[in-house]
Design a protein around this motif. Sequence first.
Motif, PDB file in Angstrom:
ATOM      1  N   PHE A  55       1.980   3.255 -37.356  1.00  0.00           N
ATOM      2  CA  PHE A  55       2.920   2.941 -37.867  1.00  0.00           C
ATOM      3  C   PHE A  55       3.567   2.844 -39.424  1.00  0.00           C
ATOM      4  O   PHE A  55       4.246   3.252 -38.999  1.00  0.00           O
ATOM      5  N   GLY A  56       2.042   4.187 -39.625  1.00  0.00           N
ATOM      6  CA  GLY A  56       2.965   5.310 -40.568  1.00  0.00           C
ATOM      7  C   GLY A  56       1.318   5.150 -41.510  1.00  0.00           C
ATOM      8  O   GLY A  56       0.470   4.780 -41.601  1.00  0.00           O
ATOM      9  N   VAL A  57       2.295   5.373 -43.116  1.00  0.00           N
ATOM     10  CA  VAL A  57       1.095   5.233 -44.017  1.00  0.00           C
ATOM     11  C   VAL A  57       0.458   4.099 -43.884  1.00  0.00           C
ATOM     12  O   VAL A  57       1.364   3.403 -44.555  1.00  0.00           O
ATOM     13  N   VAL A  58      -1.296   4.133 -44.248  1.00  0.00           N
ATOM     14  CA  VAL A  58      -1.703   3.419 -44.806  1.00  0.00           C
ATOM     15  C   VAL A  58      -1.734   3.444 -46.681  1.00  0.00           C
ATOM     16  O   VAL A  58      -2.124   4.435 -46.971  1.00  0.00           O
ATOM     17  N   GLY A  59      -1.850   2.023 -46.847  1.00  0.00           N
ATOM     18  CA  GLY A  59      -1.191   1.963 -48.436  1.00  0.00           C
ATOM     19  C   GLY A  59      -3.171   1.466 -48.466  1.00  0.00           C
ATOM     20  O   GLY A  59      -3.412   1.112 -48.224  1.00  0.00           O
ATOM     21  N   TRP A  60      -3.823   2.496 -49.863  1.00  0.00           N
ATOM     22  CA  TRP A  60      -4.927   2.459 -49.781  1.00  0.00           C
ATOM     23  C   TRP A  60      -5.180   2.733 -51.570  1.00  0.00           C
ATOM     24  O   TRP A  60      -6.353   2.088 -52.252  1.00  0.00           O
ATOM     25  N   ASP A  95      -4.977  -8.291 -48.538  1.00  0.00           N
ATOM     26  CA  ASP A  95      -3.599  -8.572 -47.705  1.00  0.00           C
ATOM     27  C   ASP A  95      -3.944  -9.503 -46.924  1.00  0.00           C
ATOM     28  O   ASP A  95      -4.991  -9.978 -46.302  1.00  0.00           O
ATOM     29  N   PRO A  96      -3.819 -10.642 -47.783  1.00  0.00           N
ATOM     30  CA  PRO A  96      -4.468 -12.041 -46.565  1.00  0.00           C
ATOM     31  C   PRO A  96      -3.623 -11.727 -45.438  1.00  0.00           C
ATOM     32  O   PRO A  96      -4.223 -12.771 -44.199  1.00  0.00           O
ATOM     33  N   ASP A  97      -2.888 -11.958 -44.986  1.00  0.00           N
ATOM     34  CA  ASP A  97      -2.109 -11.596 -43.470  1.00  0.00           C
ATOM     35  C   ASP A  97      -2.601 -10.546 -42.711  1.00  0.00           C
ATOM     36  O   ASP A  97      -2.429 -10.422 -41.869  1.00  0.00           O
ATOM     37  N   ARG A  98      -3.853  -9.984 -43.526  1.00  0.00           N
ATOM     38  CA  ARG A  98      -4.349  -8.880 -42.695  1.00  0.00           C
ATOM     39  C   ARG A  98      -6.183  -9.028 -42.102  1.00  0.00           C
ATOM     40  O   ARG A  98      -6.326  -9.856 -43.165  1.00  0.00           O
ATOM     41  N   VAL A  99      -6.005  -8.732 -41.023  1.00  0.00           N
ATOM     42  CA  VAL A  99      -7.505  -8.971 -40.734  1.00  0.00           C
ATOM     43  C   VAL A  99      -8.207  -8.083 -40.762  1.00  0.00           C
ATOM     44  O   VAL A  99      -9.665  -8.879 -41.348  1.00  0.00           O
ATOM     45  N   GLU A 100      -7.966  -7.181 -41.738  1.00  0.00           N
ATOM     46  CA  GLU A 100      -9.601  -6.480 -42.522  1.00  0.00           C
ATOM     47  C   GLU A 100      -9.806  -7.277 -44.019  1.00  0.00           C
ATOM     48  O   GLU A 100     -10.525  -6.840 -43.866  1.00  0.00           O
ATOM     49  N   SER A 101      -8.786  -8.455 -44.377  1.00  0.00           N
ATOM     50  CA  SER A 101      -9.354  -9.275 -45.248  1.00  0.00           C
ATOM     51  C   SER A 101     -10.390 -10.327 -45.255  1.00  0.00           C
ATOM     52  O   SER A 101     -10.890 -11.382 -46.043  1.00  0.00           O
ATOM     53  N   THR A 102     -10.399 -10.228 -43.955  1.00  0.00           N
ATOM     54  CA  THR A 102     -11.492 -11.223 -43.380  1.00  0.00           C
ATOM     55  C   THR A 102     -12.785 -10.814 -43.040  1.00  0.00           C
ATOM     56  O   THR A 102     -13.733 -12.346 -42.593  1.00  0.00           O
ATOM     57  N   GLY A 139      -8.935   1.461 -41.734  1.00  0.00           N
ATOM     58  CA  GLY A 139      -8.820   0.452 -43.515  1.00  0.00           C
ATOM     59  C   GLY A 139      -9.466  -0.571 -43.795  1.00  0.00           C
ATOM     60  O   GLY A 139      -8.694  -1.219 -45.063  1.00  0.00           O
ATOM     61  N   MET A 140     -10.225  -0.638 -43.087  1.00  0.00           N
ATOM     62  CA  MET A 140     -11.305  -1.252 -43.978  1.00  0.00           C
ATOM     63  C   MET A 140     -11.526  -1.275 -44.976  1.00  0.00           C
ATOM     64  O   MET A 140     -12.090  -1.885 -45.400  1.00  0.00           O
ATOM     65  N   GLY A 141     -11.525  -0.004 -45.422  1.00  0.00           N
ATOM     66  CA  GLY A 141     -12.118   1.299 -46.589  1.00  0.00           C
ATOM     67  C   GLY A 141     -10.640   0.717 -47.403  1.00  0.00           C
ATOM     68  O   GLY A 141     -10.521   1.465 -48.471  1.00  0.00           O
ATOM     69  N   SER A 142      -9.413  -0.168 -47.331  1.00  0.00           N
ATOM     70  CA  SER A 142      -8.696   0.242 -48.049  1.00  0.00           C
ATOM     71  C   SER A 142      -8.655  -0.914 -48.621  1.00  0.00           C
ATOM     72  O   SER A 142      -8.631  -2.008 -48.034  1.00  0.00           O
ATOM     73  N   PHE A 143      -8.866  -0.646 -50.127  1.00  0.00           N
ATOM     74  CA  PHE A 143      -7.483  -1.786 -51.330  1.00  0.00           C
ATOM     75  C   PHE A 143      -6.960  -2.469 -50.651  1.00  0.00           C
ATOM     76  O   PHE A 143      -6.902  -3.744 -50.647  1.00  0.00           O
ATOM     77  N   THR A 144      -6.244  -1.674 -50.665  1.00  0.00           N
ATOM     78  CA  THR A 144      -4.307  -2.632 -49.958  1.00  0.00           C
ATOM     79  C   THR A 144      -4.898  -3.352 -49.158  1.00  0.00           C
ATOM     80  O   THR A 144      -4.400  -5.273 -49.047  1.00  0.00           O
ATOM     81  N   LEU A 145      -5.319  -3.208 -47.811  1.00  0.00           N
ATOM     82  CA  LEU A 145      -5.830  -4.435 -46.581  1.00  0.00           C
ATOM     83  C   LEU A 145      -6.520  -5.395 -46.740  1.00  0.00           C
ATOM     84  O   LEU A 145      -6.195  -5.993 -46.062  1.00  0.00           O
ATOM     85  N   THR A 146      -7.336  -5.100 -47.500  1.00  0.00           N
ATOM     86  CA  THR A 146      -8.633  -5.590 -47.377  1.00  0.00           C
ATOM     87  C   THR A 146      -8.088  -6.938 -48.603  1.00  0.00           C
ATOM     88  O   THR A 146      -9.126  -7.664 -48.147  1.00  0.00           O
TER      89      THR A 146
END
Length: 231
Positions: free
Chosen positions: A226-231, A143-150, A134-141
């Motif tokens: 949990f399912g499909v990852v948005g990216w 999203d301020p609620d996701r650790v990937e964005s930090t 998910g570190m390579g996902s625009f969606t997750l990186t």
Amino acid sequence: MTITLITGANKGLGYETARRLTELGQTVILGARDPERGRAAADALGIRFVQLDVTDDASVAASVADVQAHEGHIDTLINNAGIIGRAVAAEELTGSDAAAVFDTNVVSIVRMTSAFLPLLRKSPAPAVINVSSGMGSFTLTHDPDRVESTIAAPLYTASKAAVTMLTTQYAKALPGIRVNAADPGYTATDLNAHRGPQTVTEGTDAIVTLATEGPDAGTGRFIDRFGVVGW
């Protein structure tokens, strides 16, 4: 019985995937660069070890010959081997740093997939699973609620974005072979000094799902536990 080859499987996510799939009745081949560690890991699980450096063409070719001689084919290739690269500030990164990360995380998938295609095509339901992030996902990186964005890790994150796109392109280019990507999530492994909140079992849920689903489950997907990852 499904025959599965896993790269970088002497520890962490690769080892746990090998353990779980073996318990589920698959014939697992444990690939690892270091012969001593790889053999010890395989012996602990009661499975076969193949020496395999995914960054070396000759090593990959030798592993193909080894598997051809022993198993004759594989049903699933799990491209798990990966590195995070040097822990330095972004302004200190070099071209050599980038080459090392991309060779291990991205180029190796091309190297492995091309080399093992003849053995995969002998399977009635061949599959390739690429361990992305998910570190390579625009969606997750974003999203301020996701650790990937930090987290800022330019080379690792860019390489994983490339892995996911490579997955979708292979899914289009290789009809008859399911090609999917798994996001383990933030899992406690050597890669992050065991800081991740997930266990390695939780971190391998998506990989195991892709490795055990039916042949009609679909291709070109990117999923986490949990399912499909948005990216």
